[in-house]
Design a protein around this motif. Structure first.
Motif, short mmCIF file in Angstrom:
data_model
loop_
_atom_site.label_atom_id
_atom_site.label_comp_id
_atom_site.label_asym_id
_atom_site.label_seq_id
_atom_site.Cartn_x
_atom_site.Cartn_y
_atom_site.Cartn_z
N GLU A 155 -2.38 9.73 -0.99
CA GLU A 155 -1.16 9.64 -1.77
C GLU A 155 -1.45 9.24 -3.22
OE1 GLU A 155 1.83 10.54 -0.57
OE2 GLU A 155 0.79 11.04 1.28
N PHE A 156 -0.48 9.53 -4.05
CA PHE A 156 -0.50 9.16 -5.47
C PHE A 156 -1.67 9.82 -6.19
CE2 PHE A 156 0.95 5.55 -2.86
CZ PHE A 156 2.31 5.63 -3.14
N ARG A 207 -8.29 5.90 -0.82
CA ARG A 207 -8.40 7.15 -0.06
C ARG A 207 -9.06 6.83 1.27
NH1 ARG A 207 -5.02 8.33 -3.08
NH2 ARG A 207 -5.10 9.76 -4.84
N PHE A 212 -5.86 3.17 -5.97
CA PHE A 212 -5.28 4.20 -5.12
C PHE A 212 -6.27 4.56 -4.01
CE2 PHE A 212 -3.61 4.74 -9.44
CZ PHE A 212 -2.27 4.46 -9.19
N ARG A 233 0.83 -1.21 0.00
CA ARG A 233 0.00 0.00 0.00
C ARG A 233 0.87 1.26 0.00
NH1 ARG A 233 -3.02 -2.42 4.72
NH2 ARG A 233 -4.04 -4.15 3.67
N GLU A 234 2.08 1.15 0.54
CA GLU A 234 2.99 2.30 0.59
C GLU A 234 3.59 2.59 -0.78
OE1 GLU A 234 5.90 1.41 3.52
OE2 GLU A 234 4.43 1.19 5.16
N ASN A 287 -4.77 9.69 4.39
CA ASN A 287 -4.06 9.18 3.21
C ASN A 287 -4.72 9.62 1.91
OD1 ASN A 287 -1.94 7.02 2.18
ND2 ASN A 287 -3.81 6.74 0.98
N HIS A 332 1.84 2.95 -6.41
CA HIS A 332 2.13 3.25 -7.82
C HIS A 332 2.83 2.08 -8.52
CE1 HIS A 332 5.72 4.11 -5.56
NE2 HIS A 332 6.43 4.41 -6.64
#
Length: 462
Positions: free
Chosen positions: A461-462, A455, A453, A118-119, A459, A122
């Motif tokens: 991110e990306f 949400r 991705f 998950r980190e 969080n 991408h």
């Protein structure tokens, strides 16, 4: 030479022909005589093995071919003598599109936890797990459109920016262009939304249902399929702040028609995934959920149980099971209650109906008992509620009274009430959280792992 996708390369008719394959390296091994590369292009869970005869290639040519690098290879497709594959490509030419430094590329050949992946959301689609999940997700999305198209429904695009809170929950993301460090105020000291972009307070939608009802009372039967947003501070494996919803609305449907459609719809989607994503689902079963295919086939083959909320409460009270949350008539059922009914008592999906009006939304049709509404929730194993819906209140006076009781601003509801003033009809609908369906079909345990991705609180991110 035209590229052949790896999902198509296993056709026996291609054996003996020259092919061109392109993709990313999963693994490389070999010795001074021969090199083996497992190549994947994302079109299938399967890799194609590329065989490099070291009499034709130098070590310098193959040195950049590391895990994560991208290649174009041409060669002859031949039957494989090796275990685990039916065919392989004997490489004739090699072009390296992009390299991947083994010291820095995080997806080396080893196990990675879902939390770690998950980190690096991408890059995680390149793993077997997330490639499989995203292909299943895509296939289910197609199945949804196919089902409703075959049923004669019309696809309606409802607004993402709205001034109405469909659920009456208030958990909405506000949309504004006002300067947050210098908000304009009215004489009473409130924020002056007349100066905002839309001239009023607006937010991201929590549901397209209300607008969907307008479409159904004109076109007969519609469905929406789009993103929705909930600003709930829920850090759980079952909640996202941004997710996708499928919401059909049908004129001239009562609650029984609604239940029939919901059961047919979800069985169709699961069957379609099993028919078209078998390799991916078998992989996910092997890696994550040994009972996955049996559970999916069980849902397809079993008739769903239909019983009232009141009957469900009696079963839960008589179960002798100690629940974390107490059971009594009027409680909003928790996931543990729903799963007990499905997994332990009936051992198949359940459609629960006729909920107390106090725990359901304002737009649901009121029953004659004055206490319950014609709600229906479809409960699934592992998931709990997967579909929520109802017959809608078609009576203008009853609906207006309910809106007033809940103090929903009438200035936001006049257009919705108009459908009950001008040619009102019995109508029904339901909502399916798409990620809940993908979660069920893939056997994954965390909803953050079935959307590219995710949400969630803290969080974006990306």
């Amino acid at each position: 030479m035209k590229r052949t996708k790896i999902c198509d390369i296993f056709d026996p008719a291609l054996i003996g022909s020259e092919v061109c394959v392109k993709g990313w390296v999963r693994t490389r091994r070999g010795n001074k005589h021969v090199g083996f590369v497992a190549l994947n292009d994302g079109s299938t869970i399967k890799n194609i093995q590329i065989v490099f005869d070291m009499n034709k290639f130098t070590e310098d040519q193959l040195r950049p071919v590391t895990t994560g690098s991208s290649l174009c290879v041409t060669g002859k497709l031949v039957e494989s003598m090796g275990k685990g594959q039916t065919c392989e490509v004997q490489a004739e030419t090699l072009e390296i599109y992009g390299t991947a430094d083994p010291e820095k590329y995080p997806l080396q050949k080893k196990g990675h936890t879902l939390e770690f992946l998950r980190e690096i959301a991408h890059l995680r689609p390149r793993t077997n797990t997330f490639g499989a999940v995203l292909r299943v997700r895509s296939t289910l999305a197609y199945a949804i459109h196919k089902f409703f198209n075959e049923k004669g429904f019309f696809y309606l695009n409802t607004p993402l920016i709205t001034a109405s809170d469909c659920e009456g929950a208030g958990a909405m993301f506000q949309v504004t262009t006002l300067p947050l460090n210098n908000l304009p105020k009215t004489d009473e000291g409130a924020v002056d939304y007349s100066q905002d972009f839309f001239g009023k307070m607006t937010a991201l939608t929590v549901s397209g249902q209300l607008e969907g009802e307008l479409g159904a009372t004109a076109l007969g039967a519609i469905y929406t399929f789009g993103p929705t947003f909930r600003a709930e501070n829920s850090n759980t494996p079952r909640h996202l702040a941004e997710f996708w919803m499928i919401e059909p609305e049908m004129a001239f449907y009562d609650i029984n028609d609604n239940m029939d459609l919901a059961e047919e719809f979800i069985k169709y989607c699961i069957r379609y995934a099993l028919d078209h994503c078998r390799d991916d689902i078998e992989f996910l079963q092997q890696m994550y959920d040994k009972e996955l295919i049996a559970r999916l086939e069980g849902v397809i083959n079993e008739d769903f149980v239909r019983l009232s909320y009141s009957e469900g409460i009696k079963i839960l009270e008589a179960s002798g099971k100690k629940f974390q949350f107490p059971v009594y008539w009027g409680v909003d059922l928790a996931s543990e209650h729903e799963r007990y009914l499905v997994e332990e008592h009936f051992k198949r999906p359940v459609i629960l109906t006729d909920y107390p009006s106090e725990i359901k939304a304002f737009y649901m049709k009121q029953n004659d008992d004055g206490k319950t509404v014609r709600a229906m929730d479809v409960l699934f194993p592992q998931i709990g509620e997967i579909i929520g819906g109802s017959e809608r209140e078609a009576d203008y006076d009853k609906l207006k009274k309910r809106i007033e009781e809940l103090h929903i601003p009438m200035k936001d509801m006049w257009w919705y009430l108009d459908t009950r003033r001008f040619g009102t009809v019995p109508h029904s609908g339901f909502g399916l959280g798409f990620e809940r369906l993908v979660l069920f079909v893939t056997g994954m345990s965390n909803i953050r792992d079935v959307i590219a991705f995710p949400r969630f609180p803290g969080n974006a991110e990306f």
